[in-house]
Design a protein around this motif. Structure first.
Motif, PDB file in Angstrom:
ATOM      1  N   LYS A  30      19.032  17.833  51.994  1.00 22.03           N
ATOM      2  CA  LYS A  30      17.581  17.918  51.811  1.00 22.03           C
ATOM      3  C   LYS A  30      16.897  16.627  52.244  1.00 22.03           C
ATOM      4  O   LYS A  30      15.841  16.665  52.882  1.00 22.03           O
ATOM      5  N   ASP A  31      17.480  15.472  51.915  1.00 28.39           N
ATOM      6  CA  ASP A  31      16.911  14.190  52.355  1.00 28.39           C
ATOM      7  C   ASP A  31      16.805  14.146  53.877  1.00 28.39           C
ATOM      8  O   ASP A  31      15.785  13.724  54.433  1.00 28.39           O
ATOM      9  N   ILE A  32      17.861  14.585  54.536  1.00 27.00           N
ATOM     10  CA  ILE A  32      17.901  14.564  56.004  1.00 27.00           C
ATOM     11  C   ILE A  32      16.891  15.557  56.568  1.00 27.00           C
ATOM     12  O   ILE A  32      16.137  15.237  57.489  1.00 27.00           O
ATOM     13  N   ALA A  33      16.846  16.781  56.006  1.00 28.38           N
ATOM     14  CA  ALA A  33      15.897  17.796  56.476  1.00 28.38           C
ATOM     15  C   ALA A  33      14.460  17.328  56.280  1.00 28.38           C
ATOM     16  O   ALA A  33      13.608  17.549  57.155  1.00 28.38           O
ATOM     17  N   ASP A  34      14.160  16.671  55.177  1.00 26.95           N
ATOM     18  CA  ASP A  34      12.811  16.152  54.942  1.00 26.95           C
ATOM     19  C   ASP A  34      12.435  15.102  55.984  1.00 26.95           C
ATOM     20  O   ASP A  34      11.339  15.123  56.546  1.00 26.95           O
ATOM     21  N   GLY A  40       9.215  18.349  63.443  1.00 25.73           N
ATOM     22  CA  GLY A  40       9.476  19.729  63.842  1.00 25.73           C
ATOM     23  C   GLY A  40      10.096  20.490  62.685  1.00 25.73           C
ATOM     24  O   GLY A  40      10.524  19.898  61.702  1.00 25.73           O
ATOM     25  N   THR A  41      10.152  21.796  62.815  1.00 25.97           N
ATOM     26  CA  THR A  41      10.684  22.628  61.741  1.00 25.97           C
ATOM     27  C   THR A  41      12.205  22.702  61.836  1.00 25.97           C
ATOM     28  O   THR A  41      12.750  23.157  62.846  1.00 25.97           O
ATOM     29  N   VAL A  42      12.875  22.239  60.778  1.00 23.47           N
ATOM     30  CA  VAL A  42      14.325  22.335  60.691  1.00 23.47           C
ATOM     31  C   VAL A  42      14.658  23.767  60.275  1.00 23.47           C
ATOM     32  O   VAL A  42      14.036  24.315  59.358  1.00 23.47           O
ATOM     33  N   LYS A  43      15.613  24.381  60.967  1.00 26.06           N
ATOM     34  CA  LYS A  43      15.986  25.764  60.639  1.00 26.06           C
ATOM     35  C   LYS A  43      16.451  25.861  59.201  1.00 26.06           C
ATOM     36  O   LYS A  43      17.084  24.956  58.674  1.00 26.06           O
ATOM     37  N   PHE A  44      16.142  27.009  58.601  1.00 23.35           N
ATOM     38  CA  PHE A  44      16.548  27.280  57.226  1.00 23.35           C
ATOM     39  C   PHE A  44      17.413  28.525  57.229  1.00 23.35           C
ATOM     40  O   PHE A  44      17.021  29.573  57.748  1.00 23.35           O
ATOM     41  N   ASP A  45      18.612  28.415  56.677  1.00 23.46           N
ATOM     42  CA  ASP A  45      19.537  29.540  56.586  1.00 23.46           C
ATOM     43  C   ASP A  45      19.225  30.317  55.314  1.00 23.46           C
ATOM     44  O   ASP A  45      19.526  29.853  54.214  1.00 23.46           O
ATOM     45  N   LYS A  46      18.611  31.486  55.458  1.00 26.71           N
ATOM     46  CA  LYS A  46      18.196  32.269  54.291  1.00 26.71           C
ATOM     47  C   LYS A  46      19.391  32.790  53.497  1.00 26.71           C
ATOM     48  O   LYS A  46      19.323  32.895  52.276  1.00 26.71           O
ATOM     49  N   LYS A  47      20.490  33.113  54.188  1.00 24.05           N
ATOM     50  CA  LYS A  47      21.673  33.618  53.489  1.00 24.05           C
ATOM     51  C   LYS A  47      22.281  32.561  52.583  1.00 24.05           C
ATOM     52  O   LYS A  47      22.711  32.845  51.475  1.00 24.05           O
ATOM     53  N   LYS A  48      22.345  31.333  53.088  1.00 22.95           N
ATOM     54  CA  LYS A  48      22.942  30.241  52.314  1.00 22.95           C
ATOM     55  C   LYS A  48      21.906  29.497  51.484  1.00 22.95           C
ATOM     56  O   LYS A  48      22.260  28.639  50.684  1.00 22.95           O
ATOM     57  N   GLN A  50      19.736  27.203  52.380  1.00 24.95           N
ATOM     58  CA  GLN A  50      19.752  25.768  52.638  1.00 24.95           C
ATOM     59  C   GLN A  50      19.351  25.488  54.083  1.00 24.95           C
ATOM     60  O   GLN A  50      19.419  26.371  54.933  1.00 24.95           O
ATOM     61  N   PHE A  51      18.923  24.247  54.336  1.00 27.31           N
ATOM     62  CA  PHE A  51      18.572  23.846  55.689  1.00 27.31           C
ATOM     63  C   PHE A  51      19.828  23.754  56.541  1.00 27.31           C
ATOM     64  O   PHE A  51      20.918  23.495  56.040  1.00 27.31           O
ATOM     65  N   LYS A  52      19.667  23.949  57.851  1.00 26.24           N
ATOM     66  CA  LYS A  52      20.797  23.875  58.776  1.00 26.24           C
ATOM     67  C   LYS A  52      21.057  22.412  59.132  1.00 26.24           C
ATOM     68  O   LYS A  52      20.749  21.945  60.225  1.00 26.24           O
ATOM     69  N   VAL A  70      21.595  18.310  62.885  1.00 23.66           N
ATOM     70  CA  VAL A  70      20.362  18.910  62.379  1.00 23.66           C
ATOM     71  C   VAL A  70      19.929  19.939  63.413  1.00 23.66           C
ATOM     72  O   VAL A  70      19.850  19.623  64.603  1.00 23.66           O
ATOM     73  N   THR A  71      19.655  21.171  62.972  1.00 29.98           N
ATOM     74  CA  THR A  71      19.236  22.232  63.888  1.00 29.98           C
ATOM     75  C   THR A  71      17.759  22.527  63.676  1.00 29.98           C
ATOM     76  O   THR A  71      17.318  22.784  62.559  1.00 29.98           O
ATOM     77  N   TYR A  72      17.019  22.475  64.768  1.00 26.33           N
ATOM     78  CA  TYR A  72      15.578  22.739  64.749  1.00 26.33           C
ATOM     79  C   TYR A  72      15.295  24.180  65.155  1.00 26.33           C
ATOM     80  O   TYR A  72      16.142  24.861  65.732  1.00 26.33           O
ATOM     81  N   GLU A  73      14.079  24.627  64.878  1.00 27.54           N
ATOM     82  CA  GLU A  73      13.645  25.965  65.280  1.00 27.54           C
ATOM     83  C   GLU A  73      13.498  26.068  66.794  1.00 27.54           C
ATOM     84  O   GLU A  73      13.596  27.157  67.346  1.00 27.54           O
ATOM     85  N   ASP A  74      13.221  24.947  67.478  1.00 28.33           N
ATOM     86  CA  ASP A  74      13.039  25.002  68.921  1.00 28.33           C
ATOM     87  C   ASP A  74      13.645  23.768  69.590  1.00 28.33           C
ATOM     88  O   ASP A  74      13.731  22.703  68.979  1.00 28.33           O
ATOM     89  N   PRO A  75      14.060  23.905  70.846  1.00 30.37           N
ATOM     90  CA  PRO A  75      14.700  22.798  71.558  1.00 30.37           C
ATOM     91  C   PRO A  75      13.787  21.599  71.793  1.00 30.37           C
ATOM     92  O   PRO A  75      14.258  20.465  71.854  1.00 30.37           O
TER      93      PRO A  75
END
Length: 130
Positions: A30-34, A40-48, A50-52, A70-75
């Motif tokens: 979460k610290d890293i995703a913040d 940019g928007t960090v991808k969020f894994d709805k199944k898990k 948590q942020f990717k 860290v995986t973003y929504e777009d390149p």
């Protein structure tokens, strides 16, 4: 991210993921995703739920190695993260950020080495019935 003068636009980067080195001890996903989500928007894994963000850990001790992806929504956000965060301070540590290299898919791996992969039948390669 390279500018293409023919199309008068930026070429899309090959990946939406960055590889980060030099993370300080004690940070979590979460610290890293913040931090990385500020550009940019960090991808969020709805199944898990948590942020990717994947923190690499020592296999024996489970202790963080100071590296993550860290995986973003777009390149384009990923490419911007390299410029924005690399060689910058985060909680007392200087980060090194690069675009992550994707592992070749199993399809891309076919045909490499052993004379073509052998069509899945073992042996020394060759056929496959194509």
């Amino acid at each position: 991210m390279a500018y293409n003068p023919e199309s008068m636009s930026f070429d899309e980067p090959d990946t939406d993921m960055v590889f980060v080195q030099g993370l300080p001890a004690g940070v979590n996903e979460k610290d890293i995703a913040d931090h990385f989500g500020s550009i940019g928007t960090v991808k969020f894994d709805k199944k898990k739920d948590q942020f990717k963000v994947w923190i690499y850990r020592d296999k024996e001790t489970g202790a963080p190695k100071g590296e993550c992806t860290v995986t973003y929504e777009d390149p384009f956000s990923a490419a911007s993260a390299v410029t924005w965060f690399s060689d910058k301070e985060f909680r007392g540590s200087i980060l090194k950020v690069t675009l992550a290299e994707k592992k070749p898919s199993q399809f891309e791996m076919r045909g490499r080495g052993r004379g073509g992969g052998g069509g899945g039948y073992g042996g020394s390669g060759g056929g496959g019935g194509f």
